[in-house]
Scaffold this active site. Structure first.
Site, PDB file in Angstrom:
ATOM      1  N   GLY A 154       0.820  -1.219   0.000  1.00  0.00           N
ATOM      2  CA  GLY A 154       0.000   0.000   0.000  1.00  0.00           C
ATOM      3  C   GLY A 154       0.845   1.256   0.000  1.00  0.00           C
ATOM      4  N   VAL A 170       2.300   2.755   2.432  1.00  0.00           N
ATOM      5  CA  VAL A 170       3.518   2.701   3.239  1.00  0.00           C
ATOM      6  C   VAL A 170       4.499   1.697   2.634  1.00  0.00           C
ATOM      7  CG1 VAL A 170       4.477   2.058   5.487  1.00  0.00           C
ATOM      8  CG2 VAL A 170       2.395   3.428   5.367  1.00  0.00           C
ATOM      9  N   LEU A 202       5.936   8.781   7.194  1.00  0.00           N
ATOM     10  CA  LEU A 202       5.836   9.470   5.906  1.00  0.00           C
ATOM     11  C   LEU A 202       4.426   9.990   5.684  1.00  0.00           C
ATOM     12  CD1 LEU A 202       4.249   7.674   3.532  1.00  0.00           C
ATOM     13  CD2 LEU A 202       6.300   6.302   3.707  1.00  0.00           C
ATOM     14  N   ALA A 242       0.308   9.372  19.037  1.00  0.00           N
ATOM     15  CA  ALA A 242       0.372  10.698  19.658  1.00  0.00           C
ATOM     16  C   ALA A 242       0.758  11.752  18.619  1.00  0.00           C
ATOM     17  CB  ALA A 242       1.363  10.692  20.808  1.00  0.00           C
ATOM     18  N   CYS A 294      -5.300   8.401   8.000  1.00  0.00           N
ATOM     19  CA  CYS A 294      -4.602   8.233   9.284  1.00  0.00           C
ATOM     20  C   CYS A 294      -5.209   8.947  10.474  1.00  0.00           C
ATOM     21  CB  CYS A 294      -3.158   8.695   9.144  1.00  0.00           C
ATOM     22  SG  CYS A 294      -2.170   7.554   8.195  1.00  0.00           S
ATOM     23  N   PHE A 295      -5.471  10.245  10.327  1.00  0.00           N
ATOM     24  CA  PHE A 295      -5.747  11.056  11.518  1.00  0.00           C
ATOM     25  C   PHE A 295      -6.961  10.574  12.312  1.00  0.00           C
ATOM     26  CE2 PHE A 295      -3.403  15.202  10.179  1.00  0.00           C
ATOM     27  CZ  PHE A 295      -2.212  14.515  10.302  1.00  0.00           C
ATOM     28  N   GLN A 296      -8.095  10.419  11.629  1.00  0.00           N
ATOM     29  CA  GLN A 296      -9.303  10.032  12.363  1.00  0.00           C
ATOM     30  C   GLN A 296      -9.133   8.651  12.998  1.00  0.00           C
ATOM     31  OE1 GLN A 296     -12.951  11.386  11.348  1.00  0.00           O
ATOM     32  NE2 GLN A 296     -14.107   9.525  11.672  1.00  0.00           N
TER      33      GLN A 296
HETATM   34  C1  UDX Z   1      -0.109  11.906   8.211  1.00  0.00           C
HETATM   35  C2  UDX Z   1       1.123  12.378   8.994  1.00  0.00           C
HETATM   36  O1  UDX Z   1       1.464  13.715   8.597  1.00  0.00           O
HETATM   37  C3  UDX Z   1       2.298  11.442   8.756  1.00  0.00           C
HETATM   38  O2  UDX Z   1       3.406  11.847   9.559  1.00  0.00           O
HETATM   39  C4  UDX Z   1       1.872  10.042   9.141  1.00  0.00           C
HETATM   40  O3  UDX Z   1       2.930   9.117   8.899  1.00  0.00           O
HETATM   41  C5  UDX Z   1       0.634   9.629   8.350  1.00  0.00           C
HETATM   42  O4  UDX Z   1      -0.415  10.566   8.566  1.00  0.00           O
HETATM   43  P1  UDX Z   1      -0.967  12.104   5.668  1.00  0.00           P
HETATM   44  O5  UDX Z   1      -2.235  11.486   6.160  1.00  0.00           O
HETATM   45  O6  UDX Z   1      -0.354  11.576   4.420  1.00  0.00           O
HETATM   46  O7  UDX Z   1       0.164  12.008   6.820  1.00  0.00           O
HETATM   47  O8  UDX Z   1      -1.276  13.649   5.407  1.00  0.00           O
HETATM   48  P2  UDX Z   1      -1.011  15.041   6.140  1.00  0.00           P
HETATM   49  O9  UDX Z   1      -0.068  15.846   5.332  1.00  0.00           O
HETATM   50  O10 UDX Z   1      -0.681  14.873   7.566  1.00  0.00           O
HETATM   51  O11 UDX Z   1      -2.443  15.757   6.017  1.00  0.00           O
HETATM   52  C6  UDX Z   1      -3.622  15.233   6.650  1.00  0.00           C
HETATM   53  C7  UDX Z   1      -4.824  16.114   6.360  1.00  0.00           C
HETATM   54  O12 UDX Z   1      -4.745  17.367   7.036  1.00  0.00           O
HETATM   55  C8  UDX Z   1      -4.975  16.474   4.885  1.00  0.00           C
HETATM   56  O13 UDX Z   1      -6.349  16.435   4.537  1.00  0.00           O
HETATM   57  C9  UDX Z   1      -4.444  17.874   4.791  1.00  0.00           C
HETATM   58  O14 UDX Z   1      -4.940  18.567   3.696  1.00  0.00           O
HETATM   59  C10 UDX Z   1      -4.942  18.431   6.117  1.00  0.00           C
HETATM   60  N1  UDX Z   1      -4.181  19.617   6.591  1.00  0.00           N
HETATM   61  C11 UDX Z   1      -2.832  19.549   6.788  1.00  0.00           C
HETATM   62  C12 UDX Z   1      -4.851  20.806   6.861  1.00  0.00           C
HETATM   63  O15 UDX Z   1      -6.067  20.880   6.699  1.00  0.00           O
HETATM   64  N2  UDX Z   1      -4.134  21.889   7.333  1.00  0.00           N
HETATM   65  C13 UDX Z   1      -2.800  21.843   7.525  1.00  0.00           C
HETATM   66  O16 UDX Z   1      -2.229  22.851   7.956  1.00  0.00           O
HETATM   67  C14 UDX Z   1      -2.115  20.629   7.251  1.00  0.00           C
END
Ligand code: UDX
Length: 412
Positions: free
Chosen positions: A10, A12, A124, A168, A222-224
């Site tokens: 995938g 990663v 990443l 975290a 990832c985030f949610q």
């Molecule tokens: C994230 C983490 O950054 C990374 O370190 C981890 O390994 C995996 O999860 P990713 O999900 O690829 O990476 O995207 P990221 O760049 O973190 O953005 C996440 C979301 O936040 C995106 O929708 C982006 O557009 C949004 N975002 C980001 C904002 O709305 N505002 C910002 O200032 C930064």
């Protein structure tokens, strides 16, 4: 040659293993395995299954030499030195304490082999995966036994700390975005400019300017998921106050998406029913074709709920993907990709086009949902001339200059 087998081809596994193969041509041979036949076929073709700047070149220079993609999971696991004769490395995000579970399963089935489990979380980000792999901020290795000589930037922790650090870090990043997005609501209510507020706040070196861009919300795979994971662990450990604190980060994110849709509807005279809305961008962020958990799904569904007609353009997302995302329920996504449970019927009031100008032709309103650089440089006068008036523009990513657009005639 040291043989590495990576399970999972995938976002990663693919880029990480390709960069490892590139950096160690003489000593490491990598096999990336996956049960998805179509995904492996794509990794072996000219059209890789994911878009990531720089990835094509890295894969092309190693594939068939010391980088292989295969569905023969058992064979490559059996041949590998790393997942290993004696070491298993946990790489992608996992529910915390997975290492402990892996350890138990392996120890009870070990037939005398001694295993060491390491947690080496991947940090990443999509869109900058290759860059992040070439120059990581830190490399985190968690294990029961830590290496003797830790090099600079290699952080050695215990297993549980490494797993938790990964959650975290993502929770902190998401929390910054929810904080600035909460501010954006207050700014809009009071006439302040959130970009200026965020710039001023970020000038404090203790806070810093990164990850403070207001948006329609954070998206991505990832985030949610990671915050929900954190919430779950807190609840399991009898920490409801801490769990609620992190839950709020998601609630603000959901609120922001709803608020954006409501803003569109109320600005356009309290209904978008039967109106054409052009949508610029569907990927969860620029420089990727990934649409998992993208805010565009929620915003589009919100607009469709009020019977709008959508014309969507994204430089990297296919029509098939957009139609699938908009016709599926959230939980259908968990079906393994190779099964293709049913071909989803396309959503009638959605058309997907391959050009921003085409998408905006005849649109009553236009909304920008992904911060693709090309959206900054479009000829907005030409776009305006092809829209019925009043022409509305909703910039969910702060990519365009509102003043310039107002001069053209847009309601921004
Ligand atoms: C994230 C983490 O950054 C990374 O370190 C981890 O390994 C995996 O999860 P990713 O999900 O690829 O990476 O995207 P990221 O760049 O973190 O953005 C996440 C979301 O936040 C995106 O929708 C982006 O557009 C949004 N975002 C980001 C904002 O709305 N505002 C910002 O200032 C930064």
């Amino acid at each position: 040659m040291v043989k590495i087998c990576c399970i999972g081809a995938g976002y990663v596994g693919g880029p990480t293993m390709a960069v490892i193969a590139l950096k160690c041509p003489a000593i490491i041979e990598v096999a990336v395995v996956d049960i998805s036949v179509s995904r492996i076929a794509a990794w072996n073709s000219d059209h890789l299954p994911i878009y990531e700047p720089g990835l094509d070149d890295v894969v092309k220079s190693c594939r068939g030499k010391n980088l292989f993609f295969s569905t023969d999971v058992e064979k490559h696991v059996a041949e590998a030195d790393i997942i290993f004769v004696s070491i298993v490395v946990e790489k992608s995000t996992v529910p915390v304490k997975t290492a402990e579970a892996i350890e138990k399963i392996l120890t009870h089935n070990s037939k005398g082999v001694k295993y060491q489990i390491l947690s080496n979380p991947e940090f990443l980000a999509e869109g900058t995966a290759i860059e992040d792999l070439f120059a990581p901020d830190r490399v985190l290795i968690g294990g029961r036994e830590t290496p003797d000589v830790p090099e600079e930037r290699i952080l050695c922790t215990n297993l549980w700390s490494a797993e938790l650090s990964r959650l975290a870090a993502n929770a902190f990043l998401a929390q910054r975005i929810s904080s600035v997005n909460a501010m954006s609501a207050l700014c809009e209510a009071t006439g302040a400019d959130v970009a200026q507020v965020s710039h001023a706040v970020g000038k404090d070196t203790r806070i810093g300017h990164k990850f403070l861009n207001a948006s329609v919300g954070f998206s991505g795979s990832c985030f949610q998921k990671d915050i929900l994971n954190l919430v779950y662990i807190c609840e399991c450990n009898g920490l409801p106050e801490v769990a609620n604190y992190w839950k709020q980060v998601i609630k603000v994110n959901d609120y922001q998406k709803t608020r954006f849709v409501n803003r569109i509807v109320s600005s356009m005279f309290n209904t978008v029913s039967g109106k054409n809305i052009a949508v610029f961008g569907f990927a969860f962020k620029k420089d990727t074709g990934d649409t998992r958990e993208t805010l565009a799904i929620d915003v589009c569904k919100g607009l469709l709920g009020d019977k709008a007609h959508l014309s969507i353009y994204d430089p990297q997302v296919t029509e098939e993907q957009i139609q699938r995302d908009l016709s599926m329920d959230k939980f259908d996504w968990d079906h393994p990709v190779h099964l293709q449970p049913r071909s989803p019927s396309s959503v009638k009031s959605v058309s997907v086009v391959w050009d921003a100008y085409e998408a905006a032709k005849g649109a009553h309103g236009l909304c920008i949902l992904t911060e693709w650089v090309e959206f900054k440089n479009l000829d907005y006068k030409k776009i305006y001339d092809n829209m019925p008036k009043p022409a509305f523009l909703f910039d969910g990513r702060n990519v365009v200059d509102p003043q310039k657009l107002r001069e053209i005639g847009f309601i921004v």
